[in-house]
Design an enzyme around this catalytic site. Structure first.
Site, PDB file in Angstrom:
ATOM      1  CB  ALA A 294      -0.919  -0.002   1.222  1.00 58.67           C
ATOM      2  N   PRO A 295       0.452   2.311  -0.703  1.00 62.95           N
ATOM      3  CG  PRO A 295       0.413   4.524  -1.478  1.00 62.95           C
ATOM      4  CD  PRO A 295       1.238   3.583  -0.655  1.00 62.95           C
ATOM      5  N   GLY A 296       0.138   1.366  -3.347  1.00 64.64           N
ATOM      6  CA  GLY A 296      -0.010   0.606  -4.575  1.00 64.64           C
ATOM      7  C   GLY A 296       0.781   1.059  -5.777  1.00 64.64           C
TER       8      GLY A 296
ATOM      9  CG  ASP B 281       2.931 -10.187  10.393  1.00 60.15           C
ATOM     10  OD1 ASP B 281       3.937  -9.960   9.686  1.00 60.15           O
ATOM     11  OD2 ASP B 281       2.964 -10.150  11.639  1.00 60.15           O
TER      12      ASP B 281
ATOM     13  CB  CYS C   4      11.193   6.402   2.671  1.00 56.77           C
ATOM     14  SG  CYS C   4       9.900   6.058   3.883  1.00 56.77           S
TER      15      CYS C   4
ATOM     16  CG  ASP D  42      -0.193  -2.560   3.632  1.00 55.99           C
ATOM     17  OD1 ASP D  42       0.827  -1.990   3.191  1.00 55.99           O
ATOM     18  OD2 ASP D  42      -0.667  -2.317   4.765  1.00 55.99           O
TER      19      ASP D  42
ATOM     20  CG  ASP E  29       8.797   0.778   0.053  1.00 56.22           C
ATOM     21  OD1 ASP E  29       9.976   1.148   0.091  1.00 56.22           O
ATOM     22  OD2 ASP E  29       7.831   1.556   0.216  1.00 56.22           O
TER      23      ASP E  29
END
Length: 442
Positions: free
Chosen positions: A113-115, A162, A231, A135, A178
């Site tokens: 997510a968000p995709g 999970d 990030c 997600d 990610d």
């Protein structure tokens, strides 16, 4: 100027040394905005022929472009609702760009997510193979589903599990992780993340990341490739996670990533092939990307074919699509299901494949997902409106529109400049709107 935590500033000064002052100056610059063209719907070349925005290329991807948020509002344009592009932070385009895919691959986007990254991976598969977009959060998985549905992607499973608890051994040809992280690279874009950083810090996320990458290694086939990205800047969440992965899987190796101007390498000997993106060196936010391979030889999958037919409703007399998925009916809902080489029992699945529609009072009603997966060439009853036609926005606001110049009757696919927006039912020159209210133009 954003107030940054003292401990964080100390860490960044240790990390960046002579570049520290330049990094601080990056907070004086506004964040960068970008969009990525959805090449499952339209080629970059064809998009540029109808483009209404002032765009400049993002260097590390062929389908990403910067735009000026003060000048252009791509999120308000009908092409956004047609799924022709996805709005994405430019640095966040790199992880899915790095991951090489072959047709017919079985691909996992573990924290999807968000995709935007899952959509890029689906573009790379060219409607072959299968993508599992997962997600852990059900609410975020719903956003993920909407991204892939608007993008017209038929060969995806959307799940909410999970990843660290999944036990699927060597099931995937490629995996993108990610990972959830402390978000240091996004402080300029989202200052609210500073509060979470103060509450949780780096160690909290590093423990989670180790469990996720362990699961990724388990689920990756021999010869398969995996991208791990965050990030954030802290080595505990970046290089140390990669070195941990190397320590538990001797056959794992770090592959080189093509370097562009402003890219920095990983900070340890074992991770020099990794990439660090800093906002004072590139036009984007902060990111870390590692490209890994488990073993040496990747086995290329053959296409799986099915002898499936579409449901026997009159509606499908207007549909002309090639089916390489199997058809399934569940509780009055009809799906085209992509191939998976493993059992999904026990998994929390939000959507399996392409939802064709459902029966209500013995009448078939096609879905918005089907509308977005069709085209002017695959559905025989269409009305095509220009982007500047006032009826386009009326349709996107779920209002009734006049269509007297079109001879169509019954279920009709509404297009904007030849690309689908959704269905409507035409009777006597008036279109009854079937656009989903939760997608309504705002």
């Amino acid at each position: 100027m954003i107030k940054l935590p003292e401990e964080y500033l100390h860490n960044m000064k240790e990390l960046l040394q002579d570049e520290y002052d330049d990094y601080l100056k990056s907070f004086e610059h506004e964040r960068y905005y970008a969009l990525r063209i959805n090449t499952s719907k339209i080629s970059v070349e064809d998009f540029m022929k109808i483009n209404h925005f002032d765009l400049s290329p993002v260097p590390w991807t062929d389908d990403g472009f910067y735009f000026d948020e003060e000048k252009d509002k791509p999120s308000k344009h009908p092409y956004y609702y047609a799924g022709l592009y996805y709005l994405q932070e430019p640095s966040a385009m790199l992880p899915a760009e790095v991951l090489e895919l072959d047709e017919n691959d079985i691909v996992l986007d573990a924290c999807a997510a968000p995709g935007g990254k899952a959509l890029k991976l689906a573009n790379k598969l060219h409607n072959t193979g299968t993508i599992i977009a997962n997600d852990i959060s059900v609410s975020r998985a719903q956003i993920l589903l909407n991204t892939l549905q608007t993008g017209g992607i038929p060969n995806a499973y959307v799940m909410a599990n999970d990843i660290a608890e999944l036990k699927m051994e060597e099931c995937f040809d490629a995996i993108l992780i990610d990972a959830p992280c402390s978000g240091e690279g996004m402080f300029r874009k989202e200052p609210s993340l500073i509060k979470s950083w103060l509450e949780k810090g780096n160690d909290y996320y590093a423990d989670i990341q180790k469990k996720i990458i362990e699961a990724g290694i388990r689920m990756l086939k021999d010869g398969g490739r995996m991208v791990y990205s965050t990030c954030t800047f802290n080595p505990k969440e970046d290089e140390e996670i990669i070195e941990y992965a190397l320590s538990i899987c001797p056959e794992l190796k770090v592959l080189p990533i093509k370097k562009y101007e402003g890219f920095s390498e990983g900070i340890t000997d074992k991770t020099k092939n990794c990439v660090r993106l800093y906002p004072h060196k590139i036009n984007g936010e902060g990111h870390f990307v590692a490209y890994l391979q488990k073993g040496d030889t990747k086995k290329v999958n053959k296409a799986v074919s099915y002898q499936s037919k579409l449901p026997s409703f009159d509606f499908f007399n207007n549909v002309n699509i090639t089916i390489n998925q199997y058809f399934e009916e569940r509780n009055g809902k009809y799906y085209l299901i992509p191939y998976l080489p493993f059992d999904t029992k026990g998994l929390r699945i939000i959507r399996s494949g392409l939802l064709l529609g459902e029966t209500k009072k013995e009448r078939f009603e096609p879905s918005e997902a089907l509308a977005m997966a069709l085209s002017k060439d695959t559905y025989h009853s269409c009305i095509n409106l220009k982007a500047d036609d006032h009826r386009v926005i009326k349709y996107l606001k779920c209002e009734t529109i006049e269509t007297k110049e079109f001879p169509n009757e019954g279920y009709t696919l509404v297009l904007v400049d030849n690309y689908p927006l959704g269905f409507g039912i035409i009777k006597n020159g008036i279109l009854k709107n079937k656009y989903p209210a939760n997608h309504r133009y705002q």
